[in-house]
Design a protein around this motif. Structure first.
Motif, short mmCIF file in Angstrom:
data_model
loop_
_atom_site.label_atom_id
_atom_site.label_comp_id
_atom_site.label_asym_id
_atom_site.label_seq_id
_atom_site.Cartn_x
_atom_site.Cartn_y
_atom_site.Cartn_z
N TRP A 213 0.82 -1.22 0.00
CA TRP A 213 0.00 0.00 0.00
C TRP A 213 0.85 1.26 0.00
O TRP A 213 0.56 2.23 -0.71
CB TRP A 213 -0.91 -0.02 1.23
CG TRP A 213 -1.72 1.23 1.41
CD1 TRP A 213 -2.87 1.56 0.77
CD2 TRP A 213 -1.43 2.31 2.31
NE1 TRP A 213 -3.32 2.78 1.20
CE2 TRP A 213 -2.46 3.27 2.15
CE3 TRP A 213 -0.41 2.55 3.23
CZ2 TRP A 213 -2.48 4.45 2.88
CZ3 TRP A 213 -0.44 3.73 3.95
CH2 TRP A 213 -1.47 4.67 3.78
N LYS A 215 3.73 1.84 -1.22
CA LYS A 215 4.52 2.06 -2.44
C LYS A 215 3.87 3.07 -3.38
O LYS A 215 4.55 3.64 -4.25
CB LYS A 215 4.74 0.73 -3.17
CG LYS A 215 5.73 -0.19 -2.48
CD LYS A 215 5.90 -1.48 -3.26
CE LYS A 215 6.90 -2.41 -2.56
NZ LYS A 215 7.08 -3.70 -3.30
N GLN A 216 2.58 3.31 -3.23
CA GLN A 216 1.90 4.25 -4.13
C GLN A 216 2.22 5.71 -3.81
O GLN A 216 1.90 6.60 -4.58
CB GLN A 216 0.39 4.03 -4.03
CG GLN A 216 -0.20 4.34 -2.66
CD GLN A 216 -1.68 4.08 -2.58
OE1 GLN A 216 -2.44 4.56 -3.41
NE2 GLN A 216 -2.09 3.29 -1.59
N PHE A 217 2.88 5.96 -2.67
CA PHE A 217 3.20 7.32 -2.26
C PHE A 217 4.66 7.65 -2.57
O PHE A 217 5.54 6.80 -2.48
CB PHE A 217 2.95 7.50 -0.76
CG PHE A 217 1.52 7.31 -0.36
CD1 PHE A 217 0.60 8.34 -0.50
CD2 PHE A 217 1.09 6.09 0.16
CE1 PHE A 217 -0.72 8.17 -0.13
CE2 PHE A 217 -0.23 5.91 0.53
CZ PHE A 217 -1.14 6.95 0.38
N GLU A 218 4.88 8.92 -2.94
CA GLU A 218 6.24 9.40 -3.16
C GLU A 218 6.95 9.55 -1.82
O GLU A 218 6.32 9.56 -0.75
CB GLU A 218 6.22 10.74 -3.90
CG GLU A 218 5.54 10.69 -5.26
CD GLU A 218 6.32 9.86 -6.26
OE1 GLU A 218 7.55 9.70 -6.07
OE2 GLU A 218 5.71 9.36 -7.22
N ARG A 222 5.32 10.35 1.98
CA ARG A 222 5.39 9.42 3.11
C ARG A 222 5.72 10.13 4.41
O ARG A 222 5.46 9.61 5.50
CB ARG A 222 6.43 8.34 2.82
CG ARG A 222 6.06 7.44 1.65
CD ARG A 222 7.15 6.41 1.37
NE ARG A 222 6.89 5.70 0.12
CZ ARG A 222 7.69 4.78 -0.40
NH1 ARG A 222 8.82 4.47 0.24
NH2 ARG A 222 7.39 4.18 -1.54
#
Length: 335
Positions: A213, A215-218, A222
């Protein structure tokens, strides 16, 4: 100031401005000069009482001329100078009014327009509230809520949940039941997996789901998942009707303090209730609204979080009522 104001029509435009200038002269005369007009706290009783007319009332129709044209006007201008505009901008605008209307006959609209024009500030809300209504300033700290970020990281969230559960009070029934001998002590074969299972253990599937989950954020995004950040939502209610700047004195548990000065435009979308968010890594101990009594708040008892006891006094006296008992006296006399 050499301005030809129409005192018969608008007393405040003459005597109110004079009272304000008198207050400025008094505070420069000596420390602790006993000024009767100008300080916001001194106008509260008048604004809460009956016979309170709008400042923009014809002079012949005002019930309390001194409180209205003199006192309230001086206070309003003092608040405009100290809290709304600041001394530098107000003084420049006020001098511009005196210069622009020298030897002329201005009307209230000319005064309002000049101060707005010279200060570069939209003051419609101020003129409307202070000069055209009988509303009072009464802002209340209605509620304070504490939010934190749900990181969705099982290693973080389950640890927080464990600490929260350990901090919960033990119920009276649980305290009394603790000494009782339990069934599983006599029959250990009844003990199964869930008797020893720690509900706060992070399962491999939970860790794997979180990794996928996040991994979708830069990388910069984060950083928002910071469990140490506290978000305090302060709910403010306008009970008096008169919108005002909001001044908050915030004290933290580590002993540090901070003052937040929020412009009156915070009420522009809802003039009855607003919410102010304070984001901090510290824990807030207390909040005081209008700590320096600069807005003429009519009820300071609701300016505190947590609430403070309302102080009062009662008198001690003897019961001086007549304790004569006619029936007893006549009976004793007959005997």
């Amino acid at each position: 100031m050499i301005v030809n104001n129409d005192e018969r029509q608008w007393t405040w435009l003459d005597e109110g401005l004079n009272s304000f200038l008198q207050y400025l002269a008094e505070v420069e005369w000596e420390d602790n000069y006993p000024s009767r007009r100008g300080e916001p706290a001194k106008i509260v009783e008048y604004m809460k009482g009956e016979g309170h007319d709008p400042i923009m009332t014809n002079s012949e129709s005002i019930v309390d001329l001194g409180g209205n044209a003199y006192h309230k006007t001086a206070t309003a201008l003092n608040i405009l100078r100290e809290t709304v505009l600041g001394r530098e901008r107000f003084d420049f605008a006020f001098k511009e009014y005196a210069r622009r209307w020298m030897f002329k006959r201005p009307m209230p609209a000319d005064f309002f327009r000049t101060l707005e024009d010279a200060s570069g500030t939209d003051l419609d809300w101020f003129w409307k509230g202070w000069f055209y209504t009988t509303d009072t300033v009464d802002i209340s700290i209605d509620e304070v809520k504490l939010y934190s970020v749900d990181t969705q990281n099982p290693n973080v969230e389950k640890l927080i949940s464990k600490k929260d559960k350990e901090a919960e009070p033990v119920t009276l029934a649980a305290q009394r039941n603790k000494p009782l001998r339990k069934r599983v002590e006599d029959y250990p074969e009844l003990i199964d997996f869930y008797n020893k299972y720690d509900e706060f253990t992070v399962l491999p599937s939970e860790a794997k789901t979180f990794e996928a989950w996040v991994k979708q954020f830069e990388e910069d995004e984060r950083k928002l998942f910071d469990p140490s950040m506290n978000f305090y939502a302060i709910s403010l209610k306008n009970l008096g009707g008169l919108v005002s700047p909001v001044i908050l004195h915030v004290e933290f548990t580590d002993g540090t303090k901070e003052e937040l000065r929020i412009a009156a435009e915070i009420w522009r979308r809802n003039n009855l209730q607003v919410e102010k968010i304070i984001a901090t890594r510290k824990e807030i101990k207390s909040i005081v609204l209008d700590p320096n009594l600069e807005t003429a708040d009519a009820d300071t008892a609701n300016n505190f979080w947590p609430r403070r006891p309302v102080k009062s006094k009662f008198q001690i006296f003897k019961d001086d009522r007549d304790k004569t008992n006619p029936m007893r006296e006549l009976k004793d006399k007959s005997n």
